[in-house]
Scaffold this motif. Structure first.
Motif, PDB file in Angstrom:
ATOM      1  N   SER A 123      -8.281   2.719  -1.458  1.00  0.00           N
ATOM      2  CA  SER A 123      -8.524   4.066  -1.997  1.00  0.00           C
ATOM      3  C   SER A 123      -9.010   5.014  -0.907  1.00  0.00           C
ATOM      4  O   SER A 123      -8.615   6.181  -0.871  1.00  0.00           O
ATOM      5  CB  SER A 123      -9.498   4.018  -3.172  1.00  0.00           C
ATOM      6  N   GLU A 124      -9.855   4.519   0.001  1.00  0.00           N
ATOM      7  CA  GLU A 124     -10.342   5.375   1.083  1.00  0.00           C
ATOM      8  C   GLU A 124      -9.208   5.792   2.018  1.00  0.00           C
ATOM      9  O   GLU A 124      -9.138   6.950   2.442  1.00  0.00           O
ATOM     10  CB  GLU A 124     -11.425   4.645   1.886  1.00  0.00           C
ATOM     11  N   TYR A 125      -8.313   4.854   2.343  1.00  0.00           N
ATOM     12  CA  TYR A 125      -7.203   5.175   3.239  1.00  0.00           C
ATOM     13  C   TYR A 125      -6.210   6.126   2.570  1.00  0.00           C
ATOM     14  O   TYR A 125      -5.606   6.968   3.240  1.00  0.00           O
ATOM     15  CB  TYR A 125      -6.500   3.905   3.707  1.00  0.00           C
ATOM     16  N   ALA A 126      -6.044   6.008   1.256  1.00  0.00           N
ATOM     17  CA  ALA A 126      -5.160   6.935   0.539  1.00  0.00           C
ATOM     18  C   ALA A 126      -5.735   8.352   0.586  1.00  0.00           C
ATOM     19  O   ALA A 126      -5.009   9.312   0.837  1.00  0.00           O
ATOM     20  CB  ALA A 126      -4.961   6.481  -0.904  1.00  0.00           C
ATOM     21  N   VAL A 127      -7.042   8.469   0.356  1.00  0.00           N
ATOM     22  CA  VAL A 127      -7.693   9.784   0.417  1.00  0.00           C
ATOM     23  C   VAL A 127      -7.583  10.360   1.824  1.00  0.00           C
ATOM     24  O   VAL A 127      -7.372  11.559   2.002  1.00  0.00           O
ATOM     25  CB  VAL A 127      -9.171   9.688  -0.031  1.00  0.00           C
ATOM     26  N   ARG A 128      -7.683   9.513   2.836  1.00  0.00           N
ATOM     27  CA  ARG A 128      -7.580   9.949   4.235  1.00  0.00           C
ATOM     28  C   ARG A 128      -6.136  10.225   4.615  1.00  0.00           C
ATOM     29  O   ARG A 128      -5.839  10.762   5.660  1.00  0.00           O
ATOM     30  CB  ARG A 128      -8.208   8.872   5.146  1.00  0.00           C
ATOM     31  N   GLU A 129      -5.190   9.862   3.736  1.00  0.00           N
ATOM     32  CA  GLU A 129      -3.753  10.104   3.898  1.00  0.00           C
ATOM     33  C   GLU A 129      -3.140   9.326   5.065  1.00  0.00           C
ATOM     34  O   GLU A 129      -2.314   9.848   5.816  1.00  0.00           O
ATOM     35  CB  GLU A 129      -3.440  11.597   3.998  1.00  0.00           C
ATOM     36  N   ILE A 130      -3.530   8.067   5.200  1.00  0.00           N
ATOM     37  CA  ILE A 130      -2.884   7.192   6.180  1.00  0.00           C
ATOM     38  C   ILE A 130      -1.520   6.824   5.589  1.00  0.00           C
ATOM     39  O   ILE A 130      -1.448   6.236   4.512  1.00  0.00           O
ATOM     40  CB  ILE A 130      -3.739   5.945   6.457  1.00  0.00           C
ATOM     41  N   PRO A 131      -0.430   7.192   6.270  1.00  0.00           N
ATOM     42  CA  PRO A 131       0.903   7.043   5.681  1.00  0.00           C
ATOM     43  C   PRO A 131       1.315   5.605   5.358  1.00  0.00           C
ATOM     44  O   PRO A 131       2.028   5.373   4.392  1.00  0.00           O
ATOM     45  CB  PRO A 131       1.846   7.628   6.729  1.00  0.00           C
ATOM     46  N   GLU A 132       0.880   4.648   6.184  1.00  0.00           N
ATOM     47  CA  GLU A 132       1.262   3.256   5.958  1.00  0.00           C
ATOM     48  C   GLU A 132       0.061   2.359   6.233  1.00  0.00           C
ATOM     49  O   GLU A 132      -0.635   2.519   7.235  1.00  0.00           O
ATOM     50  CB  GLU A 132       2.435   2.869   6.864  1.00  0.00           C
ATOM     51  N   TYR A 133      -0.179   1.427   5.328  1.00  0.00           N
ATOM     52  CA  TYR A 133      -1.327   0.530   5.385  1.00  0.00           C
ATOM     53  C   TYR A 133      -0.859  -0.878   5.069  1.00  0.00           C
ATOM     54  O   TYR A 133      -0.231  -1.099   4.030  1.00  0.00           O
ATOM     55  CB  TYR A 133      -2.392   1.019   4.390  1.00  0.00           C
ATOM     56  N   TRP A 134      -1.133  -1.820   5.966  1.00  0.00           N
ATOM     57  CA  TRP A 134      -0.766  -3.215   5.755  1.00  0.00           C
ATOM     58  C   TRP A 134      -2.015  -4.017   5.426  1.00  0.00           C
ATOM     59  O   TRP A 134      -3.040  -3.870   6.092  1.00  0.00           O
ATOM     60  CB  TRP A 134      -0.146  -3.820   7.006  1.00  0.00           C
ATOM     61  N   ILE A 135      -1.900  -4.887   4.439  1.00  0.00           N
ATOM     62  CA  ILE A 135      -2.949  -5.859   4.135  1.00  0.00           C
ATOM     63  C   ILE A 135      -2.346  -7.241   4.387  1.00  0.00           C
ATOM     64  O   ILE A 135      -1.448  -7.676   3.651  1.00  0.00           O
ATOM     65  CB  ILE A 135      -3.447  -5.755   2.677  1.00  0.00           C
ATOM     66  N   VAL A 136      -2.806  -7.883   5.432  1.00  0.00           N
ATOM     67  CA  VAL A 136      -2.337  -9.220   5.784  1.00  0.00           C
ATOM     68  C   VAL A 136      -3.329 -10.202   5.167  1.00  0.00           C
ATOM     69  O   VAL A 136      -4.510 -10.180   5.494  1.00  0.00           O
ATOM     70  CB  VAL A 136      -2.249  -9.394   7.312  1.00  0.00           C
ATOM     71  N   ASP A 137      -2.816 -11.047   4.281  1.00  0.00           N
ATOM     72  CA  ASP A 137      -3.684 -11.933   3.511  1.00  0.00           C
ATOM     73  C   ASP A 137      -3.328 -13.403   3.748  1.00  0.00           C
ATOM     74  O   ASP A 137      -2.493 -13.972   3.048  1.00  0.00           O
ATOM     75  CB  ASP A 137      -3.566 -11.591   2.022  1.00  0.00           C
ATOM     76  N   PRO A 138      -3.972 -14.037   4.751  1.00  0.00           N
ATOM     77  CA  PRO A 138      -3.688 -15.446   4.995  1.00  0.00           C
ATOM     78  C   PRO A 138      -4.150 -16.347   3.852  1.00  0.00           C
ATOM     79  O   PRO A 138      -3.602 -17.426   3.651  1.00  0.00           O
ATOM     80  CB  PRO A 138      -4.451 -15.759   6.280  1.00  0.00           C
ATOM     81  N   ILE A 139      -5.124 -15.908   3.088  1.00  0.00           N
ATOM     82  CA  ILE A 139      -5.635 -16.691   1.960  1.00  0.00           C
ATOM     83  C   ILE A 139      -4.598 -16.706   0.837  1.00  0.00           C
ATOM     84  O   ILE A 139      -4.304 -17.745   0.252  1.00  0.00           O
ATOM     85  CB  ILE A 139      -6.987 -16.117   1.477  1.00  0.00           C
ATOM     86  N   GLY A 140      -4.022 -15.551   0.533  1.00  0.00           N
ATOM     87  CA  GLY A 140      -2.995 -15.433  -0.502  1.00  0.00           C
ATOM     88  C   GLY A 140      -1.588 -15.651   0.018  1.00  0.00           C
ATOM     89  O   GLY A 140      -0.619 -15.537  -0.730  1.00  0.00           O
ATOM     90  N   SER A 141      -1.448 -15.929   1.313  1.00  0.00           N
ATOM     91  CA  SER A 141      -0.137 -16.158   1.956  1.00  0.00           C
ATOM     92  C   SER A 141       0.848 -15.025   1.687  1.00  0.00           C
ATOM     93  O   SER A 141       1.989 -15.248   1.285  1.00  0.00           O
ATOM     94  CB  SER A 141       0.460 -17.494   1.501  1.00  0.00           C
ATOM     95  N   LYS A 142       0.383 -13.796   1.911  1.00  0.00           N
ATOM     96  CA  LYS A 142       1.257 -12.649   1.688  1.00  0.00           C
ATOM     97  C   LYS A 142       0.851 -11.485   2.597  1.00  0.00           C
ATOM     98  O   LYS A 142      -0.237 -11.458   3.153  1.00  0.00           O
ATOM     99  CB  LYS A 142       1.206 -12.207   0.230  1.00  0.00           C
ATOM    100  N   VAL A 143       1.771 -10.553   2.716  1.00  0.00           N
ATOM    101  CA  VAL A 143       1.512  -9.293   3.402  1.00  0.00           C
ATOM    102  C   VAL A 143       1.899  -8.185   2.439  1.00  0.00           C
ATOM    103  O   VAL A 143       3.014  -8.175   1.905  1.00  0.00           O
ATOM    104  CB  VAL A 143       2.309  -9.159   4.720  1.00  0.00           C
ATOM    105  N   SER A 144       0.979  -7.264   2.203  1.00  0.00           N
ATOM    106  CA  SER A 144       1.248  -6.103   1.358  1.00  0.00           C
ATOM    107  C   SER A 144       1.443  -4.897   2.265  1.00  0.00           C
ATOM    108  O   SER A 144       0.611  -4.628   3.128  1.00  0.00           O
ATOM    109  CB  SER A 144       0.077  -5.843   0.409  1.00  0.00           C
ATOM    110  N   VAL A 145       2.548  -4.200   2.074  1.00  0.00           N
ATOM    111  CA  VAL A 145       2.807  -2.968   2.813  1.00  0.00           C
ATOM    112  C   VAL A 145       2.678  -1.830   1.808  1.00  0.00           C
ATOM    113  O   VAL A 145       3.392  -1.793   0.799  1.00  0.00           O
ATOM    114  CB  VAL A 145       4.198  -2.979   3.474  1.00  0.00           C
ATOM    115  N   LEU A 146       1.736  -0.941   2.094  1.00  0.00           N
ATOM    116  CA  LEU A 146       1.458   0.174   1.192  1.00  0.00           C
ATOM    117  C   LEU A 146       1.922   1.470   1.845  1.00  0.00           C
ATOM    118  O   LEU A 146       1.549   1.764   2.986  1.00  0.00           O
ATOM    119  CB  LEU A 146      -0.046   0.249   0.900  1.00  0.00           C
ATOM    120  N   LEU A 147       2.726   2.216   1.120  1.00  0.00           N
ATOM    121  CA  LEU A 147       3.238   3.496   1.608  1.00  0.00           C
ATOM    122  C   LEU A 147       2.669   4.616   0.753  1.00  0.00           C
ATOM    123  O   LEU A 147       2.689   4.533  -0.480  1.00  0.00           O
ATOM    124  CB  LEU A 147       4.767   3.523   1.553  1.00  0.00           C
ATOM    125  N   LEU A 148       2.186   5.641   1.412  1.00  0.00           N
ATOM    126  CA  LEU A 148       1.579   6.770   0.710  1.00  0.00           C
ATOM    127  C   LEU A 148       2.668   7.668   0.120  1.00  0.00           C
ATOM    128  O   LEU A 148       3.533   8.176   0.844  1.00  0.00           O
ATOM    129  CB  LEU A 148       0.699   7.571   1.672  1.00  0.00           C
TER     130      LEU A 148
END
Length: 188
Positions: free
Chosen positions: A129-154
């Protein structure tokens, strides 16, 4: 029992804060949040992605720079985060040269957070939510625990998320020709 109240810091106090150690802090609602040293896997993933992004930036001939966990991003009046990786434009690259504390007021091109045990809420909820408010166009969440990568686009102020797993190729708006799978990232 008497409880002592935690000191709350202004953003300016945060920028000038030094406790005499090498410990890094994020600022969340005025409270200093210590950032413990990263795990070995966390560090290996960060270095792997750093090399991948840097190679793609060089291949494309862009005057951008990728920086690992040393540049903060102001995300609110009393908030500042230090992503695991940020990609900066040429203007931001030049701007940090003269900063006494490398904390960006403008959004980086891309931010990456690598989930650590016990703090997934930070990356998936609060930083999102903070990065969305700051308007970062692309945000990756690399999750080794969940074995996934989430790519978030604003998109219109909110993140649209695509989750990738296994041998799926990651799709990046910033780096559309990047050929990288989740398995490669997590096997770093």
């Amino acid at each position: 029992m008497i409880q002592t109240q935690k000191k709350l810091y202004t953003f300016e106090e945060y920028l000038n804060y030094h406790d005499g150690t090498d410990l890094k802090y994020e600022l969340f609602n005025g409270e200093l949040i210590p950032m413990p040293p990263a795990s070995g896997l966390h560090t290996l993933i960060m270095v792997f992605l750093f090399k991948q992004f840097d190679a793609e930036i060089q291949r494309l001939g862009l005057n951008w720079i990728v920086i690992p966990s040393n540049v903060g991003v102001r995300t609110g009046e009393r908030k500042s985060r230090i992503p695991d990786l940020v990609i900066l434009s040429e203007i931001q690259r030049e701007a940090i040269r003269t900063m006494s504390s490398a904390v960006l007021e403008a959004p980086p091109i891309l931010a990456v957070e690598i989930v650590s045990p016990g703090n997934s809420q930070d990356d998936y909820r609060y930083k999102r939510s903070e990065y969305a408010v700051r308007e970062i166009p692309e945000y990756w969440i690399v999750d080794p625990i969940g074995s996934k990568v989430s790519v978030l686009l604003l998109v219109e102020g909110f993140y649209e998320v695509t989750e990738f797993t296994g041998n799926q190729a990651l799709v990046s708006q910033t780096f559309p020709e990047l050929t990288l799978t989740v398995e490669q990232v997590l096997a770093a």
